[in-house]
Design a protein around this motif. Structure first.
Motif, PDB file in Angstrom:
ATOM      1  N   GLN A 198     -21.930 -22.993  12.180  1.00  0.00           N
ATOM      2  CA  GLN A 198     -20.757 -23.848  12.257  1.00  0.00           C
ATOM      3  C   GLN A 198     -21.031 -25.152  11.523  1.00  0.00           C
ATOM      4  O   GLN A 198     -22.127 -25.717  11.644  1.00  0.00           O
ATOM      5  N   VAL A 199     -20.046 -25.629  10.765  1.00  0.00           N
ATOM      6  CA  VAL A 199     -20.153 -26.903  10.060  1.00  0.00           C
ATOM      7  C   VAL A 199     -19.329 -27.929  10.829  1.00  0.00           C
ATOM      8  O   VAL A 199     -18.182 -27.656  11.214  1.00  0.00           O
ATOM      9  N   ARG A 200     -19.922 -29.099  11.043  1.00  0.00           N
ATOM     10  CA  ARG A 200     -19.241 -30.196  11.726  1.00  0.00           C
ATOM     11  C   ARG A 200     -19.244 -31.425  10.823  1.00  0.00           C
ATOM     12  O   ARG A 200     -20.187 -31.642  10.060  1.00  0.00           O
ATOM     13  N   LEU A 201     -18.214 -32.226  10.935  1.00  0.00           N
ATOM     14  CA  LEU A 201     -18.098 -33.471  10.167  1.00  0.00           C
ATOM     15  C   LEU A 201     -18.316 -34.663  11.095  1.00  0.00           C
ATOM     16  O   LEU A 201     -17.907 -34.626  12.262  1.00  0.00           O
ATOM     17  N   HIS A 202     -18.936 -35.720  10.545  1.00  0.00           N
ATOM     18  CA  HIS A 202     -19.245 -36.901  11.350  1.00  0.00           C
ATOM     19  C   HIS A 202     -18.837 -38.177  10.614  1.00  0.00           C
ATOM     20  O   HIS A 202     -18.909 -38.248   9.386  1.00  0.00           O
ATOM     21  N   THR A 203     -18.459 -39.186  11.403  1.00  0.00           N
ATOM     22  CA  THR A 203     -18.022 -40.469  10.847  1.00  0.00           C
ATOM     23  C   THR A 203     -19.171 -41.477  10.768  1.00  0.00           C
ATOM     24  O   THR A 203     -18.995 -42.578  10.256  1.00  0.00           O
ATOM     25  N   ALA A 204     -20.327 -41.119  11.275  1.00  0.00           N
ATOM     26  CA  ALA A 204     -21.565 -41.901  11.202  1.00  0.00           C
ATOM     27  C   ALA A 204     -22.696 -40.930  11.533  1.00  0.00           C
ATOM     28  O   ALA A 204     -22.447 -39.757  11.822  1.00  0.00           O
TER      29      ALA A 204
ATOM     30  N   PHE B  31      -9.593 -40.140   8.483  1.00  0.00           N
ATOM     31  CA  PHE B  31     -10.933 -40.529   8.910  1.00  0.00           C
ATOM     32  C   PHE B  31     -11.835 -40.594   7.685  1.00  0.00           C
ATOM     33  O   PHE B  31     -11.447 -40.163   6.597  1.00  0.00           O
ATOM     34  N   THR B  32     -13.034 -41.122   7.857  1.00  0.00           N
ATOM     35  CA  THR B  32     -14.026 -41.177   6.778  1.00  0.00           C
ATOM     36  C   THR B  32     -15.254 -40.382   7.205  1.00  0.00           C
ATOM     37  O   THR B  32     -15.837 -40.646   8.256  1.00  0.00           O
ATOM     38  N   VAL B  33     -15.633 -39.403   6.400  1.00  0.00           N
ATOM     39  CA  VAL B  33     -16.799 -38.562   6.690  1.00  0.00           C
ATOM     40  C   VAL B  33     -18.015 -39.163   5.997  1.00  0.00           C
ATOM     41  O   VAL B  33     -17.979 -39.450   4.800  1.00  0.00           O
ATOM     42  N   THR B  34     -19.095 -39.357   6.756  1.00  0.00           N
ATOM     43  CA  THR B  34     -20.352 -39.866   6.194  1.00  0.00           C
ATOM     44  C   THR B  34     -21.479 -38.846   6.287  1.00  0.00           C
ATOM     45  O   THR B  34     -22.423 -38.905   5.510  1.00  0.00           O
ATOM     46  N   HIS B  35     -21.392 -37.917   7.244  1.00  0.00           N
ATOM     47  CA  HIS B  35     -22.445 -36.932   7.497  1.00  0.00           C
ATOM     48  C   HIS B  35     -21.820 -35.578   7.809  1.00  0.00           C
ATOM     49  O   HIS B  35     -20.696 -35.503   8.293  1.00  0.00           O
ATOM     50  N   ILE B  36     -22.590 -34.518   7.581  1.00  0.00           N
ATOM     51  CA  ILE B  36     -22.234 -33.188   8.054  1.00  0.00           C
ATOM     52  C   ILE B  36     -23.415 -32.635   8.834  1.00  0.00           C
ATOM     53  O   ILE B  36     -24.555 -33.088   8.671  1.00  0.00           O
ATOM     54  N   SER B  37     -23.135 -31.674   9.686  1.00  0.00           N
ATOM     55  CA  SER B  37     -24.213 -30.989  10.395  1.00  0.00           C
ATOM     56  C   SER B  37     -23.904 -29.501  10.440  1.00  0.00           C
ATOM     57  O   SER B  37     -22.746 -29.094  10.395  1.00  0.00           O
TER      58      SER B  37
ATOM     59  N   GLN C  18     -26.995 -33.856   7.270  1.00  0.00           N
ATOM     60  CA  GLN C  18     -27.066 -34.420   5.926  1.00  0.00           C
ATOM     61  C   GLN C  18     -26.138 -35.617   5.805  1.00  0.00           C
ATOM     62  O   GLN C  18     -24.988 -35.552   6.211  1.00  0.00           O
ATOM     63  N   ARG C  19     -26.656 -36.692   5.219  1.00  0.00           N
ATOM     64  CA  ARG C  19     -25.843 -37.848   4.843  1.00  0.00           C
ATOM     65  C   ARG C  19     -25.194 -37.503   3.518  1.00  0.00           C
ATOM     66  O   ARG C  19     -25.850 -37.024   2.591  1.00  0.00           O
ATOM     67  N   LEU C  20     -23.896 -37.695   3.391  1.00  0.00           N
ATOM     68  CA  LEU C  20     -23.216 -37.438   2.122  1.00  0.00           C
ATOM     69  C   LEU C  20     -23.672 -38.459   1.091  1.00  0.00           C
ATOM     70  O   LEU C  20     -23.989 -39.603   1.431  1.00  0.00           O
ATOM     71  N   SER C  21     -23.701 -38.081  -0.166  1.00  0.00           N
ATOM     72  CA  SER C  21     -24.103 -39.014  -1.220  1.00  0.00           C
ATOM     73  C   SER C  21     -23.079 -40.131  -1.370  1.00  0.00           C
ATOM     74  O   SER C  21     -23.416 -41.235  -1.795  1.00  0.00           O
TER      75      SER C  21
ATOM     76  N   ALA D 290     -24.474 -34.238  18.476  1.00  0.00           N
ATOM     77  CA  ALA D 290     -23.073 -34.234  18.061  1.00  0.00           C
ATOM     78  C   ALA D 290     -22.458 -35.624  18.041  1.00  0.00           C
ATOM     79  O   ALA D 290     -21.243 -35.746  17.983  1.00  0.00           O
ATOM     80  N   SER D 291     -23.260 -36.672  18.056  1.00  0.00           N
ATOM     81  CA  SER D 291     -22.710 -38.021  18.049  1.00  0.00           C
ATOM     82  C   SER D 291     -21.825 -38.235  16.830  1.00  0.00           C
ATOM     83  O   SER D 291     -22.073 -37.691  15.761  1.00  0.00           O
ATOM     84  N   ASN D 292     -20.798 -39.030  17.011  1.00  0.00           N
ATOM     85  CA  ASN D 292     -19.910 -39.470  15.928  1.00  0.00           C
ATOM     86  C   ASN D 292     -19.182 -38.330  15.228  1.00  0.00           C
ATOM     87  O   ASN D 292     -18.806 -38.452  14.059  1.00  0.00           O
ATOM     88  N   GLU D 293     -18.951 -37.227  15.931  1.00  0.00           N
ATOM     89  CA  GLU D 293     -18.173 -36.140  15.333  1.00  0.00           C
ATOM     90  C   GLU D 293     -16.725 -36.599  15.175  1.00  0.00           C
ATOM     91  O   GLU D 293     -16.195 -37.339  16.000  1.00  0.00           O
ATOM     92  N   VAL D 294     -16.084 -36.168  14.090  1.00  0.00           N
ATOM     93  CA  VAL D 294     -14.683 -36.512  13.835  1.00  0.00           C
ATOM     94  C   VAL D 294     -13.846 -36.137  15.057  1.00  0.00           C
ATOM     95  O   VAL D 294     -14.036 -35.071  15.641  1.00  0.00           O
ATOM     96  N   SER D 295     -12.912 -37.033  15.425  1.00  0.00           N
ATOM     97  CA  SER D 295     -12.085 -36.762  16.605  1.00  0.00           C
ATOM     98  C   SER D 295     -10.591 -36.657  16.271  1.00  0.00           C
ATOM     99  O   SER D 295      -9.766 -36.638  17.160  1.00  0.00           O
TER     100      SER D 295
END
Length: 127
Positions: free
Chosen positions: A29-35, A81-87, A100-103, A41-46
């Motif tokens: 599963q791929v998850r998106l994060h705002t930090a 929202f703004t995505v900064t990381h994925i997991s 991973q931190r996005l470039s 699972a901290s800072n997952e997009v809500s």
């Protein structure tokens, strides 16, 4: 992409000890994060239009990395929202495998989608 502490500990136990390790993941599963998600699972997009997405992976070239086998398409953002990381997670067992931190941050406006092309998510060495 960095392996989570769970994935690292499991890999080390598997390859370098006789210790029992958990079952191999059968779905991801791929998850998106705002930090930074840290190791969880901290800072997952809500956003109400967001939901976690399944993915499959293939080995690359000289077998030093894996990449997503097909596109990963997230739902339409309701408020943006703004995505900064994925997991990447073991979907069946709910454990993180890699983060991973996005470039560059990805700003997702209301009404837009995050779409990751096949091969865009790479775990391991150079693809």
């Amino acid at each position: 992409m960095s392996m989570s502490s769970f994935a690292l500990a499991t890999s080390l136990a598997y390859f370098f000890t006789a210790a029992a390790v958990g079952n191999r993941p059968s779905s991801w599963q791929v998850r998106l994060h705002t930090a930074s998600p840290g190791d969880g699972a901290s800072n997952e997009v809500s956003d109400s239009g967001y939901s976690r997405q399944g993915a499959t992976f293939n080995m690359n070239g000289p077998q030093t990395a894996v990449s997503n086998a097909s596109g990963v398409n997230f739902g339409t953002a309701a408020s943006g929202f703004t995505v900064t990381h994925i997991s990447i997670w073991d979907a069946a067992n709910g454990v993180p495998l890699a983060t991973q931190r996005l470039s560059a941050d990805k700003v997702v406006a209301a009404g837009a989608q995050v779409i990751m092309a096949a091969g865009e998510l790479t775990i391991g060495g150079a693809a």
